[in-house]
Design an enzyme around this catalytic site. Structure first.
Site, short mmCIF file in Angstrom:
data_model
loop_
_atom_site.label_atom_id
_atom_site.label_comp_id
_atom_site.label_asym_id
_atom_site.label_seq_id
_atom_site.Cartn_x
_atom_site.Cartn_y
_atom_site.Cartn_z
CG HIS A 352 7.10 31.94 6.65
ND1 HIS A 352 7.92 30.87 6.64
CD2 HIS A 352 6.95 32.28 5.59
CE1 HIS A 352 8.48 30.97 5.43
NE2 HIS A 352 8.00 31.50 4.69
CG ASP A 354 5.51 32.82 1.33
OD1 ASP A 354 6.28 32.99 2.54
OD2 ASP A 354 5.47 32.10 0.71
CG HIS A 404 5.95 27.68 3.45
ND1 HIS A 404 4.93 28.58 3.45
CD2 HIS A 404 7.01 28.34 2.93
CE1 HIS A 404 5.25 29.79 2.83
NE2 HIS A 404 6.45 29.61 2.60
NE ARG A 414 17.38 26.03 -0.58
CZ ARG A 414 16.30 25.71 -0.34
NH1 ARG A 414 16.08 26.13 1.20
NH2 ARG A 414 15.28 25.52 -1.07
#
Length: 423
Positions: A352, A354, A404, A414
């Site tokens: 995607h 950002d 990314h 995480r």
């Protein structure tokens, strides 16, 4: 001067006499198609104008609405549309999405609905909607998470249903987190008579949208000069664009004649929407290096019509994957949030861009102690970054150049904090 042939002179004489008779009866030719519209040889001069209960034909040359239309088919029939709905992740407001689909201002007996649901949690919402509306649409087909289809495979399947059906006039693809706030969206898109077209979709108060205004030389995002004016409604109209996502309308004849391949949504290193757009540009004889803004896709922005909101999946309970931390209107970071990755829920994030000019990524816990795996991969540069140490961060461009993905977390949980700078 050479004399006219006898037959031609006869026709001229009859035309003159006919003109005198019309004049004596105060009659005139309907040369602007105010009453009659002949479609033979003039199909490109007419558009369908949708009313509340019926469809009219509009002559675009003279801007008239003829009363009688002469043609070889019933021009007042609504086109048949296959609607593909894709629920690829936990999606808030899904019930409202389905309600807007039902209240869409379009004959439901002309809508075939295909739903791909990739979330077990949403099965009950779909079941409830089907039980209440199973007799509303012409057909209703659901493919659930048990089929284990990828996004690309599911989208190929939906498009293929329209491609194989000769009676399918249009294919409308919609992601479930798109909220259409105008009931006549589908009608207005069809009126444009474009091969592929989509409405502008935005987030309230943000510069995020579902289209790119231009491409860079290597085929990635480049912001066009008028992008902000279009998103902020300072410019309205129809524009050709190289990339769109989340919602678009494609003519059925285009699928059967030009986009005949069955795997348009699968292409290495690209997400499904980017893969479709790249395939379509190439198959319609447009190449990025020849034209930074190829005329394959069209995006419609009209005043006070497509004030649509794209609801982010950054949402709390019942989806505890991401929680909003809020933001300060005085700062440059307009969106700040925490992302949780864990196997069995959201272990990774697909490729995607950002909604930012730059993104800051901060590690909130430790790899090896709290979790295994993780990291970030940048496709354009074929570069992967390991999860940084707790409290450390890295920054990268958001929408500009860096497609990314979040790499899978294989064990443990995480947490990362994200800040979108200058969206």
């Amino acid at each position: 001067m050479e004399a006219l042939p006898r037959r031609q002179a006869k026709y001229i004489k009859e035309d003159v006499e006919e003109g005198r008779r019309r004049e004596s009866l105060n009659m005139s030719l309907d040369h602007k198609s105010q009453i009659f519209q002949n479609l033979n040889g003039a199909i490109d001069e007419v558009l369908l104008k949708f009313g509340t209960e019926r469809v009219r034909v509009r002559n675009t040359v003279y801007d008239t609405l003829p009363v009688v239309v002469h043609g070889n088919a019933n021009t007042k029939e609504y086109p048949t549309v296959m609607v593909g709905v894709f629920i690829e992740q936990p999606t808030p407001f899904l019930s409202q999405f389905f309600q807007r689909l039902v209240t869409l201002d379009y004959p439901k007996h002309k809508l075939n609905v295909f739903v791909h649901n990739n979330e077990v949690y949403h099965e009950r919402h779909i079941q409830k909607f089907w039980e209440e509306n199973k007799d509303v649409f012409k057909s209703f087909k659901v493919v659930g998470p048990e089929e284990n289809l990828s996004q690309g495979e599911a989208r190929n399947m939906g498009m293929g249903l329209c491609r194989k059906d000769p009676g399918c006039d249009y294919y409308l693809s919609m992601d479930a987190d798109v909220m259409l706030t105008h009931r006549q969206t589908l009608k207005i898109l069809i009126e444009q008579k474009q091969k592929i077209i989509g409405p502008l979709v935005t987030r309230h108060g943000k510069l995020w949208s579902n289209f790119w205004g231009a491409l860079s030389l290597d085929g990635y995002y480049a912001r066009s000069e008028d992008y902000i004016d279009i998103v902020q409604s300072k410019r309205v109209g129809v524009w050709n664009i190289p990339y769109m996502a989340h919602i678009y309308l494609i003519k059925g004849e285009v699928l059967r004649n030009e986009l005949k391949e069955r795997k348009h949504f699968v292409l290495e290193k690209l997400d499904p929407d980017m893969a479709l757009c790249k395939h379509a540009r190439e198959l319609t004889n447009h190449r990025e290096k020849d034209s930074p803004n190829p005329e394959t896709f069209y995006m419609l922005r009209v005043p006070k019509v497509f004030n649509s909101f794209y609801y982010s999946t950054l949402y709390k309970s019942p989806f505890p994957t991401v929680c909003d931390l809020g933001c300060s209107p005085q700062g440059y970071a307009l969106m700040n949030f925490v992302v949780k990755y864990t196997p069995g829920r959201q272990s990774y994030l697909r490729p995607h861009h950002d909604s930012s000019t730059f993104t800051i990524n901060v590690a909130l816990n430790s790899k090896g102690t709290d979790f295994q795996g993780g990291g970030c991969r940048f496709h354009r540069y074929n570069c992967s970054l390991d999860s940084p140490r707790k409290g450390w961060s890295f920054m990268h461009p958001g929408r500009l150049t860096h497609l990314h993905e979040g790499l899978p977390t294989t064990n443990g949980t995480r947490y990362i904090a994200i800040s979108f700078i200058d969206p």
